[in-house]
Motif scaffolding. Structure first.
Motif, PDB file in Angstrom:
ATOM      1  N   UNK A  50     -17.160  12.609   1.125  1.00 54.77           N
ATOM      2  CA  UNK A  50     -17.545  11.598   0.136  1.00 54.77           C
ATOM      3  C   UNK A  50     -16.310  11.026  -0.562  1.00 54.77           C
ATOM      4  N   UNK A  51     -15.362  11.909  -0.909  1.00 56.60           N
ATOM      5  CA  UNK A  51     -14.121  11.431  -1.543  1.00 56.60           C
ATOM      6  C   UNK A  51     -13.372  10.481  -0.618  1.00 56.60           C
ATOM      7  N   UNK A  52     -13.290  10.855   0.674  1.00 53.37           N
ATOM      8  CA  UNK A  52     -12.575  10.013   1.627  1.00 53.37           C
ATOM      9  C   UNK A  52     -13.272   8.664   1.777  1.00 53.37           C
ATOM     10  N   UNK A  53     -14.602   8.681   1.808  1.00 52.52           N
ATOM     11  CA  UNK A  53     -15.347   7.423   1.900  1.00 52.52           C
ATOM     12  C   UNK A  53     -15.081   6.521   0.713  1.00 52.52           C
ATOM     13  N   UNK A  54     -15.007   7.090  -0.483  1.00 47.46           N
ATOM     14  CA  UNK A  54     -14.744   6.296  -1.679  1.00 47.46           C
ATOM     15  C   UNK A  54     -13.312   5.767  -1.679  1.00 47.46           C
ATOM     16  N   UNK A  55     -12.376   6.564  -1.164  1.00 51.50           N
ATOM     17  CA  UNK A  55     -11.001   6.079  -1.057  1.00 51.50           C
ATOM     18  C   UNK A  55     -10.911   4.908  -0.076  1.00 51.50           C
ATOM     19  N   UNK A  62       0.830  -1.199   0.000  1.00 48.66           N
ATOM     20  CA  UNK A  62       0.000   0.000   0.000  1.00 48.66           C
ATOM     21  C   UNK A  62       0.869   1.254   0.000  1.00 48.66           C
ATOM     22  N   UNK A  63       0.365   2.373  -0.534  1.00 43.26           N
ATOM     23  CA  UNK A  63       1.158   3.606  -0.532  1.00 43.26           C
ATOM     24  C   UNK A  63       1.389   4.113   0.888  1.00 43.26           C
ATOM     25  N   UNK A  64       2.563   4.680   1.116  1.00 40.22           N
ATOM     26  CA  UNK A  64       2.890   5.223   2.433  1.00 40.22           C
ATOM     27  C   UNK A  64       2.278   6.600   2.642  1.00 40.22           C
ATOM     28  N   UNK A  65       1.867   7.228   1.569  1.00 37.50           N
ATOM     29  CA  UNK A  65       1.271   8.566   1.637  1.00 37.50           C
ATOM     30  C   UNK A  65       0.304   8.729   0.474  1.00 37.50           C
ATOM     31  N   UNK A  66      -0.827   9.338   0.752  1.00 37.47           N
ATOM     32  CA  UNK A  66      -1.815   9.622  -0.287  1.00 37.47           C
ATOM     33  C   UNK A  66      -2.189  11.095  -0.190  1.00 37.47           C
ATOM     34  N   UNK A  67      -2.105  11.803  -1.310  1.00 33.84           N
ATOM     35  CA  UNK A  67      -2.471  13.215  -1.346  1.00 33.84           C
ATOM     36  C   UNK A  67      -3.696  13.375  -2.245  1.00 33.84           C
ATOM     37  N   UNK A  97      -4.224  25.803   2.552  1.00 32.82           N
ATOM     38  CA  UNK A  97      -4.148  24.358   2.664  1.00 32.82           C
ATOM     39  C   UNK A  97      -5.203  23.836   3.631  1.00 32.82           C
ATOM     40  N   UNK A  98      -5.802  22.685   3.311  1.00 31.79           N
ATOM     41  CA  UNK A  98      -6.785  22.073   4.189  1.00 31.79           C
ATOM     42  C   UNK A  98      -6.072  21.476   5.394  1.00 31.79           C
ATOM     43  N   UNK A  99      -6.305  21.981   6.602  1.00 30.04           N
ATOM     44  CA  UNK A  99      -5.503  21.576   7.761  1.00 30.04           C
ATOM     45  C   UNK A  99      -5.993  20.301   8.429  1.00 30.04           C
ATOM     46  N   UNK A 100      -6.167  19.216   7.684  1.00 36.18           N
ATOM     47  CA  UNK A 100      -6.584  17.975   8.309  1.00 36.18           C
ATOM     48  C   UNK A 100      -6.286  16.797   7.403  1.00 36.18           C
ATOM     49  N   UNK A 101      -6.268  15.634   8.037  1.00 36.79           N
ATOM     50  CA  UNK A 101      -6.098  14.395   7.305  1.00 36.79           C
ATOM     51  C   UNK A 101      -7.474  13.806   7.034  1.00 36.79           C
ATOM     52  N   UNK A 102      -7.505  12.806   6.145  1.00 34.16           N
ATOM     53  CA  UNK A 102      -8.777  12.243   5.734  1.00 34.16           C
ATOM     54  C   UNK A 102      -9.564  11.622   6.873  1.00 34.16           C
ATOM     55  N   UNK A 103      -8.877  11.063   7.879  1.00 37.48           N
ATOM     56  CA  UNK A 103      -9.582  10.396   8.976  1.00 37.48           C
ATOM     57  C   UNK A 103     -10.429  11.362   9.781  1.00 37.48           C
ATOM     58  N   UNK A 104     -10.143  12.669   9.692  1.00 38.02           N
ATOM     59  CA  UNK A 104     -10.923  13.641  10.457  1.00 38.02           C
ATOM     60  C   UNK A 104     -12.327  13.800   9.898  1.00 38.02           C
ATOM     61  N   UNK A 105     -12.574  13.281   8.681  1.00 38.68           N
ATOM     62  CA  UNK A 105     -13.893  13.402   8.061  1.00 38.68           C
ATOM     63  C   UNK A 105     -14.711  12.132   8.182  1.00 38.68           C
ATOM     64  N   UNK A 106     -14.188  11.145   8.880  1.00 37.54           N
ATOM     65  CA  UNK A 106     -14.924   9.891   9.044  1.00 37.54           C
ATOM     66  C   UNK A 106     -15.294   9.711  10.502  1.00 37.54           C
ATOM     67  N   UNK A 107     -16.439   9.087  10.757  1.00 36.20           N
ATOM     68  CA  UNK A 107     -16.900   8.822  12.117  1.00 36.20           C
ATOM     69  C   UNK A 107     -16.489   7.425  12.520  1.00 36.20           C
ATOM     70  N   UNK A 108     -15.591   7.329  13.513  1.00 35.60           N
ATOM     71  CA  UNK A 108     -15.180   6.020  13.997  1.00 35.60           C
ATOM     72  C   UNK A 108     -16.283   5.445  14.882  1.00 35.60           C
ATOM     73  N   UNK A 109     -16.340   4.100  15.067  1.00 37.14           N
ATOM     74  CA  UNK A 109     -17.336   3.494  15.943  1.00 37.14           C
ATOM     75  C   UNK A 109     -17.269   4.047  17.364  1.00 37.14           C
ATOM     76  N   UNK A 166      -4.345   9.814   4.177  1.00 41.10           N
ATOM     77  CA  UNK A 166      -4.780  10.765   3.151  1.00 41.10           C
ATOM     78  C   UNK A 166      -4.584  12.196   3.615  1.00 41.10           C
ATOM     79  N   UNK A 167      -3.794  12.925   2.854  1.00 38.56           N
ATOM     80  CA  UNK A 167      -3.556  14.351   3.095  1.00 38.56           C
ATOM     81  C   UNK A 167      -4.369  15.147   2.072  1.00 38.56           C
TER      82      UNK A 167
END
Length: 217
Positions: free
Chosen positions: A68-73, A49-54, A181-193, A83-84
């Motif tokens: 939505x983009x993060x969910x599809x990724x 897997x990639x070590x970094x995704x932009x 620049x968007x000051x967050x990573x992709x995980x900040x847009x997802x709701x963890x359990x 994801x940055x």
């Protein structure tokens, strides 16, 4: 071998580039969905897997669309923690060390650090370029069938064509320095359990307190 994945969103799909350790950055192409974009990148890269995704996103889009983009990724097998997210204007400014103005022909918009996002207007473009002609560079993106008239309207400012795969490559090769620049990573847009469970428990506790106050009253 370590590798990195760059994706650039747009109305026409997703531009893709990959960076291989010791081998530089390569343009992969344009794809209609994130799933196909990721699959094509995996075919051109090592098995790991990639070590970094932009993810380069359009300036001015709502946070729900980013989610939505993060969910599809995530559905395509990418860890949201890797994801940055960066705006297209941020990538241009940080990679070229210049003041960038981007004409988005697909959306009929003009984007810049000071301007943010506004409907395209040739007069506004001319005024912004005149503020600092030595540093301002004008870029143009969009489908060939719609961008020609914008190229004509901006011809006095020598607009440079930039395709979505090239934006993805620039993002992999440049640091994040712009204030846009968007000051967050992709995980900040997802709701963890865990986060969802905490929210539900909070609602239950508040409801119990309200019932207790009503009972004692």
């Amino acid at each position: 071998m370590d590798w990195e994945l760059g994706l650039s969103t747009g109305p026409g799909g997703y531009g893709v580039a990959i960076s291989l350790a010791g081998e530089g950055t390569h343009l992969i192409g344009m794809f209609p969905t994130i799933a196909r974009a990721v699959t094509s990148a995996f075919r051109a890269a090592p098995e790991n897997l990639p070590t970094r995704v932009v993810l380069v996103h359009l300036s001015g889009i709502p946070v729900q669309e980013l989610g939505r983009h993060i969910g599809e990724l995530t559905a395509a097998g990418i860890d949201a923690d890797t994801v940055e997210m960066r705006s297209d204007i941020d990538v241009l400014e940080s990679s070229l060390a210049t003041t960038a103005l981007l004409i988005d022909a697909d959306r009929d918009l003009l984007t810049g650090r000071r301007l943010r996002t506004a409907p395209f207007d040739a007069g506004t473009l001319a005024r912004l370029v005149a503020d600092d002609p030595a540093r301002v560079r004008v870029f143009l993106t969009g489908h060939p069938e719609v961008r020609d008239r914008y190229h004509v309207a901006a011809r006095d400012h020598a607009p440079q064509l930039i395709e979505r795969p090239a934006l993805a490559a620039l993002a992999l090769d440049s640091p994040r320095i712009s204030v846009m620049s968007t000051p967050r990573m992709g995980s900040s847009l997802t709701d963890s359990p865990a986060r969802v469970w905490q929210l539900r428990m909070g609602i239950v506790i508040v409801a119990m307190v309200v019932l207790l106050v009503l009972f004692l009253a």
